[in-house]
Design an enzyme around this catalytic site. Structure first.
Site, mmCIF file in Angstrom:
data_model
loop_
_atom_site.group_PDB
_atom_site.id
_atom_site.type_symbol
_atom_site.label_atom_id
_atom_site.label_comp_id
_atom_site.label_asym_id
_atom_site.label_seq_id
_atom_site.Cartn_x
_atom_site.Cartn_y
_atom_site.Cartn_z
ATOM 1 C CD GLN C 490 0.411 -0.630 3.258
ATOM 2 O OE1 GLN C 490 1.247 -1.289 2.673
ATOM 3 N NE2 GLN C 490 0.188 -0.769 4.538
ATOM 4 N N GLY C 491 2.144 1.105 0.310
ATOM 5 C CA GLY C 491 3.048 2.248 0.251
ATOM 6 C C GLY C 491 3.244 2.946 1.580
ATOM 7 N NE ARG C 531 -3.887 0.703 14.228
ATOM 8 C CZ ARG C 531 -2.583 0.727 14.540
ATOM 9 N NH1 ARG C 531 -1.705 0.116 13.771
ATOM 10 N NH2 ARG C 531 -2.159 1.364 15.619
ATOM 11 C CB THR C 533 -2.110 7.123 6.536
ATOM 12 O OG1 THR C 533 -1.641 6.309 5.473
ATOM 13 C CG2 THR C 533 -1.729 8.575 6.284
ATOM 14 C CE LYS C 718 -11.815 13.439 6.850
ATOM 15 N NZ LYS C 718 -13.196 13.440 6.287
ATOM 16 C CB VAL C 720 -6.986 6.091 1.298
ATOM 17 C CG1 VAL C 720 -5.571 5.521 1.322
ATOM 18 C CG2 VAL C 720 -7.567 5.970 -0.104
ATOM 19 N N GLY C 721 -7.319 3.087 2.949
ATOM 20 C CA GLY C 721 -7.087 1.671 2.629
ATOM 21 C C GLY C 721 -8.308 0.871 2.245
ATOM 22 C CD GLU C 722 -10.434 -1.695 6.123
ATOM 23 O OE1 GLU C 722 -10.971 -2.777 6.354
ATOM 24 O OE2 GLU C 722 -10.194 -0.857 7.012
#
Lengths: 293, 163, 768
Positions: C490-491, C531, C533, C718, C720-722
């Site tokens: 994911q970076g 969670r 970032t 904020k 973004v993952g999910e």
């Protein structure tokens, strides 16, 4: 499920004669291999466990596509990628080109051969449907003879061909398309890179608005690729109108004998058999007329 | 089954290996030669993570026997960067955000190389079609396609086409 | 303000990608240790069976076999493969229901025995020599069948196969009264599928005990600390005797939030006292790692004629599969989002979590939220249609926004830009124009659909959300950062290096990140739950700020100035009033180590961070589809996705997350199907049968970042993952409905289902 292959012996004969002798000696314990894209995964999955793999990759003379006396001859080592790029196939054997082209994975096309695909005897073979309507036959050699098997007699049931122990397919022979003919291939898939839920191929010879000859094949809707003779009869000698095409489509539906599996269900496949046949007739008709004009 | 001496030419180096015939090229590369850039992903010729180039053509190392490619030129991801310089495709994948988890990346880059070798100026649609045999679960392919288009541009301009 | 940022907000190259592009990146599967053995697992051919007799003697005698593992060899202790429960503050969800190897086995493909041998071929050969006598037990595969009286029992303790009943904790008002007062009530039952995460890297593990009995585990786990604790519980090994290392992960998507290959691998390493490697085949990855939860969700919405939502109810059956794992908290999350996206005065939610003889479900990207959105966001469209309102208007009128309670009522929404996301997305897809003019006749029909969603950043306040970060400066001006950020692709390593660099005044490429090693890193709750970032970033920014303070203090001494007069940026410390006057960070860092004046003190910073807030991201998704009404095929033409990101630390990375989400959401929506036959055998056990989208299947995508930095996130970020995966399936479903008038209640929305629904509509049946 294992990640590694079951052990086997590996042989690389240098001639078809040598290959057939080995295949005859080992009988069902041996498997001939060209690209291996179907064979090796199935060995890994323990679905088959041959003792001997007979690779034909070093047999000379099997890797070309040529036109001889009006016939197209495709050697047993011609890959799908080579066939896809072949201008003659693209221009004149349209259904075959489309069948090959719509197979998505370039790696598979690079490795797999047309003949190998047929020898897998999957009822979903796109190439088989196209070759059915193009009237192809297979040249089969064994230690003591050579014979031709019309493709319609080649498939017995899923995974089983008419090849006898010791026999090897060396070529596919496709007759030259008749003047005023056109062919088309269509299939339905889940994602672009998928085995067909249903496929259909049509080859028509036309005279103006009328259909002189019709060959229709369906895949993935019966234990083998099938011809749809009643669908053919519905348009043969008829003007191609919405009604006759619809009649052919309905006949094709009735001729299909699909099952439900992980890719689709029987009802859908049956209905789509007709739909694809109808659509393919229209495209083939356009092409046949286009050539005429 | 009996082991045999198999000579493999990988990334320009010759290796003599003692292999059983059922050994796949993937196993030979990873387990015998330590070239772990080529990945196992599916074992059924569907995902493309094990793509390598044999005589310039993209093939799937999971379903090709090592013994059957002896004496052919095999290129893996480890052999793509020459003299410490990244290949333009590698550079584009890095620059355009085309790499996430990276597990598909070696196969994806080698497939792209085969494409650009055969068709130096592909259309976007041709790139999408060519890469259909390389699955990626992270990127949605958007930036991969952009990277291949950009690499094509660089290679055509720079004349660095080919190996 | 934004122009003052030197590193954050830039499309920088991540530190992990050069190795990935050259094939030198090392994943668990690439690990080799001297003397390492290879493991293989024997799996049950039956969906439910008691192992009556197991004879391993022939396998054990095969040359090269070092150990055979059966139920007799594993700890007699129940545990849970999922890790979420360890952090839940209220313990109501806890269930421990499995052993490392179980008897009876409860799904086809479950591990029965395992072997460690000198190589894979020998291990496989040994498996074939293990003789097992099974007593086949009745089995049940459908959660609705499982709860019927007399259904086969999956676990003895669970009557009617109900593992747990949940009431949504944040119900409000009187839902029945709300429905009575509604002008329109819409109700539907929606069934979702057991999607596989399908990372390209199958599960794998290497385990090695040292002479002191300490074990090192390498595995692509997303929560190394919690995985360590789970493993320790299962084997009665204290945490300090386990070193867990998560190397690069070849795709996570939640799968790594549960244990997978590790328990069997560790048991074999314990038994043989040699390093053992266990790599799953793709077929094992499909059958034996957790799936998305199949939910059957009844959703009922009551609205007033003017579009005011006044009552919302959900009743959920959640299919846990054979073992509970994290299905409890997933179901809680499912109800919370479903009931918490809109401002509805009367709500109620009830759920039963049910066992079936299928592969267990567990954490998958979205964690119950996409399942809820598939139901809710269709019901919202159905309500809009019923009252004759534009679906976007209805959403704009009712969604919770800034200053209102979030889905966790104790948390007020700090910032919500959903309205802007909707407006922007609508503009990019041509919502107004195309909906007015689209062709609703002919064989191929086009339609537009939308859906909105929200997703938290981490799991505060329902769960402990704790992390640590430490940064130290080397004498050349580079830094080492230890933080809890496992790189799943994911970076996140790039994100934290950009955050640290910005906070310290350095270049991102001068920061080397260490993550995923429980001996080196301090505790972190893992890269899950969107969670990283937000929460890890918050720790990193504070650790870096502490280091910066020390940097400025030392620089002040060197420059004979006050720390307050100085600033650090892009590798230099300089006077605020005279930026060209200053020294390099390297000079200061060197002075801190090679001081020679009795004033050494390496510059470092640390932060121990427990989440104190949770600001959700919001998103609007618009999809345009073309439906072939003769074949039922759905082609997604375009997806426009507008995401309320706060601030994108690295826009390239954020876009990548969202583009990937679109593809995963689309696969779940249209083609991916975990198909089990009548005997419970998984039929879709590889990419031939389980179809994820290829490069040819993706639509045109337009990813739009709506950036309004927030107070509580690092540099305003904020999550973004999910979020990106939540609203894809309902947007497509709504677009199909727009194109054809049919409504689809079950995933995947494959051509067979679409055509069936079209036929029913033609036959005059109700479309819904």
């Amino acid at each position: 499920m294992p990640r590694v292959l079951q052990p086997f012996e590996y042989l690389e004969p240098r001639s078809a004669a040598e290959a057939t002798r080995i295949l005859a000696d080992y009988g069902t314990r041996a498997k001939a291999m060209a690209g291996g894209v179907d064979l090796l995964p199935r060995i890994r999955q323990r679905k088959i466990c041959p003792e001997v793999i007979v690779s034909i990759q070093n047999i000379p003379g099997l890797d070309s596509i040529k036109e001889e006396r009006g016939q197209l001859r495709i050697g047993a080592l011609v890959t799908l990628h080579t066939a896809e790029l072949d201008r003659l196939i693209k221009e004149r054997y349209t259904a075959l080109h489309e069948a090959v082209h719509h197979l998505a994975s370039v790696q598979v096309k690079t490795m797999a051969t047309l003949v190998g695909n047929l020898c897998v005897a999957t009822p979903a073979s796109d190439m088989a449907a196209a070759l059915f309507v193009l009237g192809a036959s297979l040249v089969v050699v064994s230690p003591d003879k050579e014979r031709a098997i019309p493709i319609e007699q080649f498939f017995l049931k899923p995974g089983q061909t008419a090849l006898q122990p010791g026999e090897l397919v060396t070529e596919i022979v496709v007759p030259a398309p008749a003047p005023d003919s056109g062919s088309a291939f269509l299939k339905l898939v889940r994602t672009a890179a998928d085995i067909a839920k249903v496929n259909a191929a049509v080859c028509l010879t036309v005279d103006g608005d009328a259909c002189k000859e019709a060959r229709i094949a369906l895949g993935s809707v019966a234990p083998t690729t099938i011809r749809a003779p009643r669908a053919e009869a519905a348009i043969k000698g008829q003007k191609l109108t919405g009604d006759t095409i619809q009649a052919a489509a309905r006949a094709a539906e009735a001729e299909s004998r699909p099952i439900t599996d992980v890719r689709s269900n029987a009802d859908y496949r049956r209905e789509m058999s007709g739909l694809l046949v109808g659509r393919a007739i229209k495209i083939a008709f356009q092409r046949a007329r286009g050539q005429h004009e | 089954m009996s082991k045999q001496i198999v000579r493999l030419s990988v990334n320009g180096s010759n290796h003599e290996l003692l292999l059983e015939p059922q050994m796949t090229l993937l196993q030979a590369l990873r387990d015998e030669l330590g070239l772990t850039g080529t990945k196992y992903g599916c074992g059924v010729c569907e995902c493309g993570a094990c793509t390598v180039l044999v005589d310039g053509k993209p093939v799937l190392a999971c379903s090709i026997l090592a013994i059957s490619v002896r004496d052919k030129d095999i290129l893996t991801i480890e052999g793509l960067a020459g003299n410490g310089n990244l290949h333009p495709i590698q550079q584009a994948f890095i620059d355009y955000g085309a790499i996430q988890c990276g597990f598909c990346t070696p196969g994806m880059i080698l497939s792209s190389k085969a494409l650009l070798d055969e068709n130096p100026r592909p259309s976007r649609q041709e790139v999408k079609e060519w890469l259909a045999g390389n699955l990626c679960r992270c990127t949605g392919y958007v930036k991969i396609i952009e990277a291949v288009m950009a690499a094509s541009e660089t290679m055509v301009k720079g004349g660095s086409h080919g190996k | 303000m934004a122009s003052e940022l030197a590193v954050v907000g830039k499309r920088l190259t991540r530190p992990d990608v050069a190795a990935k592009a050259t094939g030198s990146a090392l994943y668990t599967t690439d690990m080799t240790l001297p003397g390492m053995l290879t493991a293989a697992v024997l799996r049950s051919p039956h969906a439910h069976a008691r192992i009556v007799k197991i004879d391993t003697s022939r396998a054990a005698k095969l040359p090269g076999v070092m150990a055979v593992l059966t139920t007799r060899d594993v700890p007699d202790k129940l545990f849970n493969m999922g890790t979420s429960e360890l952090l839940i503050i209220k313990k109501e969800h806890l269930i421990a229901d499995q052993h490392v190897l179980n008897n009876p086995v409860r799904y086809a493909g479950e591990a029965v025995a395992a072997v460690a041998a000198v190589d894979e071929a020998t291990a496989q050969a040994a498996l074939e020599l293990i003789e097992v006598e099974y007593e086949v037990l009745p089995a049940v595969f459908d959660p609705l069948e499982a709860i019927k009286p007399g259904a086969p029992r999956v676990h003895d303790f669970a009557g009617n196969n109900i593992a747990q009943h949940l009431s949504h904790p944040y119900v409000s008002g009187d839902v029945e009264k709300g429905f009575r007062e509604s002008d329109a009530v819409i109700e539907g039952t929606f069934t979702t599928s057991k999607q596989k995460t399908a990372p390209l890297e199958p599960a794998s593990c290497v385990a090695s005990f040292d002479a002191n009995g300490r074990v090192t585990v390498w595995s692509p786990a997303q929560r190394p600390f919690l995985a360590r604790r789970r493993l320790g519980e299962a084997f009665d090994i204290p945490e300090g005797k386990i070193r867990w290392i998560t190397p690069l992960i070849g795709g996570g998507f939640g799968n790594g939030a549960s244990l997978r290959a590790e328990p069997i691998c560790v048991a074999l390493a314990q038994k043989t006292r040699r390093p053992v490697k266990l790599e799953y085949s793709r077929e094992e990855q499909f059958v034996a790692t957790e799936t998305r939860t199949r939910f059957v969700q009844m959703v009922k919405l009551g609205v007033k004629k003017d579009g005011t939502m006044i009552a919302l109810q959900t009743r959920v059956i959640a299919d846990a599969g054979a073992y509970f794992s994290a299905t409890g908290s997933i179901t809680g999350v499912n109800m919370a989002y479903l009931l918490g996206l809109y401002r509805v005065p009367n709500t109620a939610g009830q759920a039963d979590i049910v066992y079936t003889n299928t592969t267990p479900s567990g954490a998958v990207r979205g964690y119950g939220n996409p399942e809820g959105m598939f139901a809710l966001e269709q019901v919202v469209d159905m309500a809009a249609e019923k009252i004759g309102m534009d679906p976007m208007e209805l959403r704009l009128k009712n969604h919770r926004t800034t200053g209102e309670p979030s889905r966790s009522p104790s948390i007020t929404i700090e910032s919500c830009r959903l309205a802007e996301c909707m407006q922007l997305g609508a503009e990019k897809i041509g919502w107004k124009e195309k909906r007015a003019t689209r062709n609703k006749a002919g064989i191929k029909r086009r339609g537009l659909g939308m859906a909105v969603t929200t997703h938290n950043a981490g799991s505060f306040p329902r769960m402990l959300d704790y992390t640590n970060a430490t940064i130290k400066l080397n004498e050349d001006g580079s830094a080492n950062l230890t933080a809890g950020c496992c790189e799943l692709g994911q970076g996140i390593t790039g994100v934290v290096s950009q955050i640290a660099a910005e906070a310290l005044g350095m270049h991102a490429q001068d920061i080397v990140v260490y993550a995923g090693d429980t001996d080196v890193n301090e505790f972190d709750a893992g890269c899950v739950g969107s969670r990283a970032t937000y929460n890890i970033g918050n720790a990193v920014v504070r650790a870096a700020s502490e280091a910066k303070q020390k940097l400025l203090e030392r620089a002040a001494k060197m420059l004979e100035a006050e720390p307050g007069e100085l600033e650090a940026r892009e590798g230099r410390v300089f006077f605020k009033v005279a930026p060209d006057k200053g020294i390099t960070i390297a000079e200061v860092a060197k002075d801190a180590i090679y001081n020679f004046k009795g004033d050494a003190g390496q510059i470092s910073g640390h932060c121990s961070w427990e989440a104190k807030w949770n600001t959700p991201a919001f998103e609007a998704v618009f999809a345009e589809v073309e439906v072939d009404t003769e074949t039922g095929e759905v082609r997604v033409i375009k997806v426009a996705q507008a995401h309320d990101i706060g601030r994108a630390i690295n826009p390239l990375t954020v876009e990548g997350q969202l583009e990937g989400s679109i593809m995963q959401g689309m696969g779940w929506a249209l083609t991916e199907d975990f198909a089990v036959n009548s005997k419970g055998i998984l039929e879709s056990d590889n990419f031939t049968s389980y179809k994820i989208p290829s490069s040819m299947d993706i639509p045109e995508t337009e990813v739009l970042l709506v950036e309004y930095p927030i107070e509580s996130g690092p540099f305003g970020a904020k999550s973004v993952g999910e979020c990106g995966v939540n609203a894809i399936a309902p947007a497509i479903a709504n677009a199909i409905s727009d194109a054809t008038g049919i409504r689809l209640f079950e995933l995947p929305m494959n051509p067979e289902r679409v055509l069936h629904a079209l036929h029913r509509k033609e036959a005059g049946g109700l479309s819904y």
